[in-house]
Design a protein around this motif. Sequence first.
Motif, PDB file in Angstrom:
ATOM      1  N   LEU A   1       0.860  -1.182   0.000  1.00 61.11           N
ATOM      2  CA  LEU A   1       0.000   0.000   0.000  1.00 61.11           C
ATOM      3  C   LEU A   1       0.895   1.230   0.000  1.00 61.11           C
ATOM      4  O   LEU A   1       1.618   1.481   0.964  1.00 61.11           O
ATOM      5  CB  LEU A   1      -0.917   0.014   1.229  1.00 61.11           C
ATOM      6  CG  LEU A   1      -1.732   1.300   1.466  1.00 61.11           C
ATOM      7  CD1 LEU A   1      -2.595   1.639   0.262  1.00 61.11           C
ATOM      8  CD2 LEU A   1      -2.581   1.167   2.731  1.00 61.11           C
TER       9      LEU A   1
ATOM     10  N   HIS B   1      -1.525  -0.975  -4.212  1.00 61.61           N
ATOM     11  CA  HIS B   1      -2.671  -0.280  -3.662  1.00 61.61           C
ATOM     12  C   HIS B   1      -2.247   1.160  -3.370  1.00 61.61           C
ATOM     13  O   HIS B   1      -1.071   1.442  -3.127  1.00 61.61           O
ATOM     14  CB  HIS B   1      -3.150  -0.959  -2.385  1.00 61.61           C
ATOM     15  CG  HIS B   1      -3.517  -2.394  -2.563  1.00 61.61           C
ATOM     16  ND1 HIS B   1      -4.701  -2.795  -3.161  1.00 61.61           N
ATOM     17  CD2 HIS B   1      -2.853  -3.537  -2.238  1.00 61.61           C
ATOM     18  CE1 HIS B   1      -4.751  -4.112  -3.182  1.00 61.61           C
ATOM     19  NE2 HIS B   1      -3.650  -4.591  -2.637  1.00 61.61           N
TER      20      HIS B   1
ATOM     21  N   LYS C   1      -9.043   1.372   4.341  1.00 62.62           N
ATOM     22  CA  LYS C   1      -8.234   0.875   3.239  1.00 62.62           C
ATOM     23  C   LYS C   1      -7.711  -0.532   3.514  1.00 62.62           C
ATOM     24  O   LYS C   1      -7.745  -1.405   2.636  1.00 62.62           O
ATOM     25  CB  LYS C   1      -7.067   1.835   2.984  1.00 62.62           C
ATOM     26  CG  LYS C   1      -6.317   1.541   1.691  1.00 62.62           C
ATOM     27  CD  LYS C   1      -7.207   1.803   0.489  1.00 62.62           C
ATOM     28  CE  LYS C   1      -6.492   1.528  -0.824  1.00 62.62           C
ATOM     29  NZ  LYS C   1      -7.353   1.816  -1.991  1.00 62.62           N
TER      30      LYS C   1
END
Length: 210
Positions: free
Chosen positions: A129, A171, A204
């Motif tokens: 991420l 991500h 998230k």
Amino acid sequence: MKKRILCFGDSNTWGYNSETRDRFDDDVRWTGILQKLLGEEYTVIEEGHNGRATVWDDPVENRLSGLTYLWPCMESQSPFDLIIIMLGTNDTKTYFSVTARNIADGAGRLGRIAAASPFGPGGNPPQVLLVSPIRIEYCEDIAYMFGQQAADKSLGFSEAFRTVANENGFHFMDASLYANPGKGDGLHLDAENHASLAKGMYEKVVSILG
């Protein structure tokens, strides 16, 4: 088995309080709040270092770059399911002379190293991420090191980091949609913004790991 999340960042992950020049308590830092929100099925690992940049060692403050420390950090904390990389604020210092895209590319290099590593579950790569940092606000007290140019560069973080994340299949999250610097120095989260960022991170993480 618990899902493990490695949070690799700078002083805003470490929890620097710019008003007291101390560290926020565990339950105030966004990492600590994230742990509470996620619950016992997750382990949130803090790996914040004050002054850490993406790929450049700091020639003035003698800080090691994220690139220097990333591999041994991942190896010692493995296995983990997800690495959150939130770096770039310190790359805006005047003596680095790099653009927002240069900074995002530096963070992207870290992400590629993680995504090709064997430090996820079962020796597989962890998920990545990439988080574009909060925006910087001009502060006279630290203008000699950051200044208006840093604030201006930070306006390009979101687009640059999103582009790099998309190019690499990472991500992506824009921290500036959830948090801003506190009143202290234009760089660091205050308690309220730690909480706001944690909520965004929670949403998230759940969308990635379930």
